[in-house]
Design a protein around this motif. Structure first.
Motif, PDB file in Angstrom:
ATOM      1  N   UNK A 156      16.552  15.956   9.548  1.00 50.11           N
ATOM      2  CA  UNK A 156      17.782  15.460  10.175  1.00 50.11           C
ATOM      3  C   UNK A 156      18.428  14.473   9.219  1.00 50.11           C
ATOM      4  N   UNK A 157      19.748  14.376   9.324  1.00 48.91           N
ATOM      5  CA  UNK A 157      20.526  13.546   8.416  1.00 48.91           C
ATOM      6  C   UNK A 157      21.250  12.465   9.206  1.00 48.91           C
ATOM      7  N   UNK A 158      21.074  11.224   8.768  1.00 49.06           N
ATOM      8  CA  UNK A 158      21.715  10.089   9.445  1.00 49.06           C
ATOM      9  C   UNK A 158      22.696   9.432   8.485  1.00 49.06           C
ATOM     10  N   UNK A 159      23.888   9.137   9.014  1.00 52.09           N
ATOM     11  CA  UNK A 159      24.913   8.455   8.234  1.00 52.09           C
ATOM     12  C   UNK A 159      25.280   7.178   8.971  1.00 52.09           C
ATOM     13  N   UNK A 160      25.242   6.056   8.266  1.00 48.01           N
ATOM     14  CA  UNK A 160      25.646   4.766   8.813  1.00 48.01           C
ATOM     15  C   UNK A 160      26.786   4.234   7.956  1.00 48.01           C
ATOM     16  N   UNK A 161      27.871   3.788   8.608  1.00 42.20           N
ATOM     17  CA  UNK A 161      29.005   3.230   7.884  1.00 42.20           C
ATOM     18  C   UNK A 161      29.349   1.881   8.505  1.00 42.20           C
ATOM     19  N   UNK A 162      29.477   0.863   7.659  1.00 46.59           N
ATOM     20  CA  UNK A 162      29.907  -0.465   8.086  1.00 46.59           C
ATOM     21  C   UNK A 162      31.075  -0.872   7.208  1.00 46.59           C
ATOM     22  N   UNK A 163      32.186  -1.257   7.859  1.00 48.69           N
ATOM     23  CA  UNK A 163      33.374  -1.683   7.128  1.00 48.69           C
ATOM     24  C   UNK A 163      33.753  -3.079   7.626  1.00 48.69           C
ATOM     25  N   UNK A 164      33.371  -4.125   6.873  1.00 47.16           N
ATOM     26  CA  UNK A 164      33.754  -5.477   7.289  1.00 47.16           C
ATOM     27  C   UNK A 164      35.196  -5.766   6.885  1.00 47.16           C
ATOM     28  N   UNK A 165      36.028  -6.023   7.878  1.00 43.85           N
ATOM     29  CA  UNK A 165      37.433  -6.359   7.650  1.00 43.85           C
ATOM     30  C   UNK A 165      37.626  -7.840   7.957  1.00 43.85           C
ATOM     31  N   UNK A 166      38.729  -8.419   7.537  1.00 40.63           N
ATOM     32  CA  UNK A 166      38.938  -9.846   7.801  1.00 40.63           C
ATOM     33  C   UNK A 166      38.976 -10.181   9.291  1.00 40.63           C
ATOM     34  N   UNK A 167      39.316  -9.226  10.138  1.00 37.85           N
ATOM     35  CA  UNK A 167      39.490  -9.502  11.559  1.00 37.85           C
ATOM     36  C   UNK A 167      38.616  -8.639  12.453  1.00 37.85           C
ATOM     37  N   UNK A 168      37.788  -7.791  11.880  1.00 39.92           N
ATOM     38  CA  UNK A 168      37.008  -6.857  12.669  1.00 39.92           C
ATOM     39  C   UNK A 168      35.918  -6.247  11.803  1.00 39.92           C
ATOM     40  N   UNK A 169      34.771  -5.969  12.396  1.00 40.89           N
ATOM     41  CA  UNK A 169      33.719  -5.229  11.703  1.00 40.89           C
ATOM     42  C   UNK A 169      33.622  -3.867  12.370  1.00 40.89           C
ATOM     43  N   UNK A 170      33.918  -2.819  11.612  1.00 44.03           N
ATOM     44  CA  UNK A 170      33.803  -1.456  12.122  1.00 44.03           C
ATOM     45  C   UNK A 170      32.430  -0.926  11.725  1.00 44.03           C
ATOM     46  N   UNK A 171      31.744  -0.305  12.688  1.00 44.72           N
ATOM     47  CA  UNK A 171      30.419   0.235  12.393  1.00 44.72           C
ATOM     48  C   UNK A 171      30.185   1.476  13.235  1.00 44.72           C
ATOM     49  N   UNK A 172      29.630   2.505  12.598  1.00 47.01           N
ATOM     50  CA  UNK A 172      29.287   3.727  13.322  1.00 47.01           C
ATOM     51  C   UNK A 172      28.103   4.378  12.618  1.00 47.01           C
ATOM     52  N   UNK A 173      27.337   5.108  13.412  1.00 48.95           N
ATOM     53  CA  UNK A 173      26.230   5.878  12.839  1.00 48.95           C
ATOM     54  C   UNK A 173      26.083   7.173  13.628  1.00 48.95           C
ATOM     55  N   UNK A 174      25.566   8.188  12.962  1.00 49.73           N
ATOM     56  CA  UNK A 174      25.392   9.492  13.598  1.00 49.73           C
ATOM     57  C   UNK A 174      24.240  10.223  12.924  1.00 49.73           C
ATOM     58  N   UNK A 175      23.447  10.923  13.728  1.00 41.01           N
ATOM     59  CA  UNK A 175      22.332  11.718  13.214  1.00 41.01           C
ATOM     60  C   UNK A 175      22.486  13.148  13.716  1.00 41.01           C
ATOM     61  N   UNK A 176      22.522  14.096  12.790  1.00 43.18           N
ATOM     62  CA  UNK A 176      22.570  15.523  13.130  1.00 43.18           C
ATOM     63  C   UNK A 176      21.635  16.263  12.174  1.00 43.18           C
ATOM     64  N   UNK A 177      21.642  17.583  12.264  1.00 39.81           N
ATOM     65  CA  UNK A 177      20.808  18.377  11.360  1.00 39.81           C
ATOM     66  C   UNK A 177      21.520  18.700  10.047  1.00 39.81           C
ATOM     67  N   UNK A 178      22.781  18.236   9.876  1.00 35.06           N
ATOM     68  CA  UNK A 178      23.546  18.520   8.671  1.00 35.06           C
ATOM     69  C   UNK A 178      24.246  17.238   8.202  1.00 35.06           C
ATOM     70  N   UNK A 179      24.077  16.877   6.941  1.00 37.91           N
ATOM     71  CA  UNK A 179      24.655  15.643   6.397  1.00 37.91           C
ATOM     72  C   UNK A 179      26.176  15.648   6.506  1.00 37.91           C
TER      73      UNK A 179
END
Length: 181
Positions: A51-74
């Motif tokens: 399984x493939x997991x992708x985590x993304x964190x984008x720290x902005x001056x006014x907000x922190x965006x974060x998401x992660x997802x795990x599937x069988x395909x990157x």
């Protein structure tokens, strides 16, 4: 402009993979007026069950965006994460941004975690976070908490200037803890 810090765990980050990540996340730039470079931290993991997991964190001056997802395909995981981030941005833009303009606030949310490694103590604190508190009302703190996927959120109450905490109760509703300062 978004810059990318793409890391791989148990996977080699090929040029094609890096290019695909950048292509999908570049679509998010249209939602922001970025006056400075922002770094998107992307972590790609592959587990023993393939399984493939992708985590993304984008720290902005006014907000922190974060998401992660795990599937069988990157590549599918990358697609799902970019869609999650886009939904978060749209939610932020339509609800919270309107309120911040009404109140004349520009730096509305900031959560800048600084992780420090400490030796295990009597109570085994395994992670330490520091946050910068910005004035907001409890409703906006709940929106930020939900966007980050947390069960609680510490903020500075815009009316009282005191430190407060909103949290998700077991019954699905929300609680508010206010301090006496």
């Amino acid at each position: 402009m978004l810059k990318y810090n793409v890391r791989g765990e148990n996977i080699e980050v090929t040029d094609a993979l890096r290019s695909y990540v950048e292509k999908r996340l570049n679509k998010l730039e249209k939602y922001f007026e970025l006056s400075q470079d922002v770094i998107a931290h992307v972590n790609l993991k592959v587990y023993r069950d393939h399984s493939a997991k992708v985590e993304v964190t984008i720290p902005l001056p006014y907000l922190v965006l974060r998401a992660e997802e795990t599937t069988d395909d990157m590549y599918r995981s990358i697609d799902f994460v970019s869609e999650k981030l886009e939904r978060q941005i749209k939610k932020y833009k339509t609800r919270v941004n309107r309120k911040s303009r009404e109140k004349g606030l520009h730096d509305f949310f900031v959560e800048a975690p600084e992780e420090e490694e400490k030796k295990p103590a009597k109570f085994d604190i395994v992670r330490n976070k520091r946050v910068s508190l910005k004035p907001m009302d409890p409703e906006e703190a709940i929106l930020q908490m939900d966007m980050l996927g947390h069960d609680f959120f510490v903020f500075q109450d815009a009316e009282t200037n005191g430190t407060s905490v909103v949290y998700r109760r077991n019954d699905g509703r929300y609680g508010l803890i206010e301090t006496n300062e």
